[in-house]
Design an enzyme around this catalytic site. Structure first.
Site, short mmCIF file in Angstrom:
data_model
loop_
_atom_site.label_atom_id
_atom_site.label_comp_id
_atom_site.label_asym_id
_atom_site.label_seq_id
_atom_site.Cartn_x
_atom_site.Cartn_y
_atom_site.Cartn_z
CG HIS A 78 -3.82 -97.58 -16.60
ND1 HIS A 78 -2.98 -98.62 -16.30
CD2 HIS A 78 -3.48 -96.55 -15.78
CE1 HIS A 78 -2.15 -98.22 -15.34
NE2 HIS A 78 -2.43 -96.99 -15.01
CG ASP B 118 -4.19 -88.89 -14.09
OD1 ASP B 118 -3.94 -88.53 -12.94
OD2 ASP B 118 -3.38 -89.49 -14.81
#
Ligand code: ACO
Length: 434
Positions: free
Chosen positions: A311, A369
């Site tokens: 991320h 996700d």
């Protein structure tokens, strides 16, 4: 600048000339150099590919501390909201800056119901798409089309008309999302119903049919509610920055959101939840061992990345991923799907990657996700609808940012600079001499 303190100054020395720029601090201690006068004073611009170091707004919507793994919506911990709230309450919080009272919640739900159907003519659009059209393409096109079907949508950000604009978009986008799924499987559309809550309505529109009276499972409803809350906002992420950028030109909310949907679609952003399942399927069908997939993802010249890992902001475990993981585990247990081979691969990948120095050194942890993809699959949601659900969840965040951008007197048309690296000035060559 709202809620931002001046805490001193920073010097920039260029060719022995000293320039001073303000140092500023946000309400949670984030510090920045205010370079808004840089070009005017020095003639220089900043070079910051991917805006990795650039703050584009002073925002009071969401706080993220990527080092400590903290995520707050309007000051509330995402963990508390995910545990205690309905998605619509969180949407209200993000857009209107406060959690709704009982009466405000009732009124909000009433407007959501009143606005839940789409104009019958919009249904014709669906029939013009090819059978296997990606629902994200349909969603984006339909959302921008709403602005021509409902020209009364307000750009006026005063609460009452804007509340109608907001509920129209929140409610109709969910209906469009479910219709685009029904179109892709060739089934008749199921209309929204006043008798259902927000997530129940979506599940019913997705899974009910004229021949099957679908029973809404409260565990599925709860899980979907949690995932939508986890997706609701994440400050200046790629799609939100797109929404703000498009809105900064004066485009209406629906046009701005439509652009945000396209940005979310990409596999490095919201499309990662679909990419996670595709990767797991590839590993499974190819008979690859999870460790082999990890080795491939680490190799410099390989195109493979471990989807659902890493991320831009989080350099520790994503707080949303923790909630998504436990919600996913509860769901799989409830659905008696704990022996899904893809899930086994996912769990092994997570365990091995967390122990691997490559992932440790680069602070690569599972992101939200990684687990939502697995959960949606278990819920029977087809892979190409995963990012659509993310978009439904992210919508309140997009609206809140669009509204903030519109009402902030400091905001300007978004127009970055570049460093030109092309041909220097050259003479024109007529076509016969080229
Ligand atoms: N698998 C393998 N290696 C990775 C991964 C991954 N998933 N993510 C990053 N790396 C490596 C990079 O190769 C790079 O290595 P290097 O330093 O040896 O060159 C290093 O980690 C840093 O990666 P960057 O791409 O520079 O980091 P950035 O902040 O730009 O990227 C991103 C973040 C795009 C999310 C990246 O981690 C990625 O591609 N992840 C997979 C896709 C994904 O899951 N996206 C969803 C993000 S969450 C969301 O949008 C809701």
């Amino acid at each position: 600048m709202k809620n931002v303190k001046d805490i001193g100054s920073a010097e920039l020395i260029i060719d022995d000339k000293v320039f001073n720029f303000s140092l500023i601090e946000g309400s949670m201690g984030e510090k920045a150099v205010d370079l808004s006068t840089l070009r005017r004073e020095t003639g220089l611009v900043t070079y910051d590919v991917g805006l990795v170091n650039s703050g584009i707004a002073a925002s009071d919507i969401t706080f993220v501390d990527g080092e400590k793994g903290i995520l707050l919506y309007r000051g509330y911990k995402v963990e508390d909201l995910a545990l205690n709230c309905m998605f619509l309450e969180v949407a209200y919080l993000l857009i209107f800056k406060k959690l709704p009272t009982v009466d405000e919640r009732k009124y909000f739900s009433k407007l959501m119901n009143l606005n839940s159907m789409i104009h019958e003519d919009i249904k014709n659009f669906f029939s013009t798409y090819p059978e296997h059209a990606h629902p994200m393409a349909i969603l984006s096109a339909m959302v921008v089309s709403l602005s021509s079907f409902y020209p009364e949508i307000s750009d006026d950000t005063h609460k009452e008309p804007f509340l109608h604009t907001v509920t129209m978009l929140l409610s109709k986008m969910r209906t469009i999302a479910a219709f685009s799924y029904k179109k892709s499987i060739g089934q008749p559309f199921v209309y929204p119903s006043y008798k259902y809550r927000y997530c129940e309505n979506f599940l019913n529109m997705m899974f009910a049919s004229p021949v099957d009276d679908y029973q809404i499972d409260p565990v599925l409803e709860r899980a979907l509610n949690t995932f939508l809350i986890l997706h609701a906002d994440h400050e200046q992420n790629c799609s939100t920055t797109v929404v703000r950028t498009v809105g900064s030109s004066g485009a209406n909310l629906y046009a701005s959101v439509s652009a945000g949907i396209c940005a979310l679609w990409g596999p490095l952003h919201g499309g990662a939840n679909q990419a996670v399942i595709e990767m797991l399927e590839e590993i499974y069908k190819g008979g690859m061992k999870p460790q082999e997939a990890i080795e491939l993802a680490k190799r410099k010249n390989s195109k493979m990345r471990l989807m659902g890992f890493g991320h831009r902001i989080y350099k520790t475990y994503d707080p949303r991923a923790k909630i998504a993981k436990s919600t996913c585990e509860t769901l799989l247990k409830h659905l008696k799907k704990n022996n899904d081979p893809l899930l086994d691969i996912a769990m092994e990948l997570e365990e091995r990657a967390l122990r691997d120095p490559y992932f440790q050194d680069r602070n690569l942890y599972p992101n939200v996700d990684f687990f939502t993809g697995v959960a949606y699959r278990a819920m029977g949601i087809p892979t190409n609808m995963f990012t659509v659900i993310f978009a439904i969840g992210r919508l309140p965040g997009w609206i809140a940012h669009w509204l903030e951008m519109k009402t902030d007197p400091d905001q300007k048309l978004m127009r970055p600079r570049q460093i030109y690296a092309g041909e220097p000035l050259r003479d024109f060559v007529p076509v016969e001499k080229r």
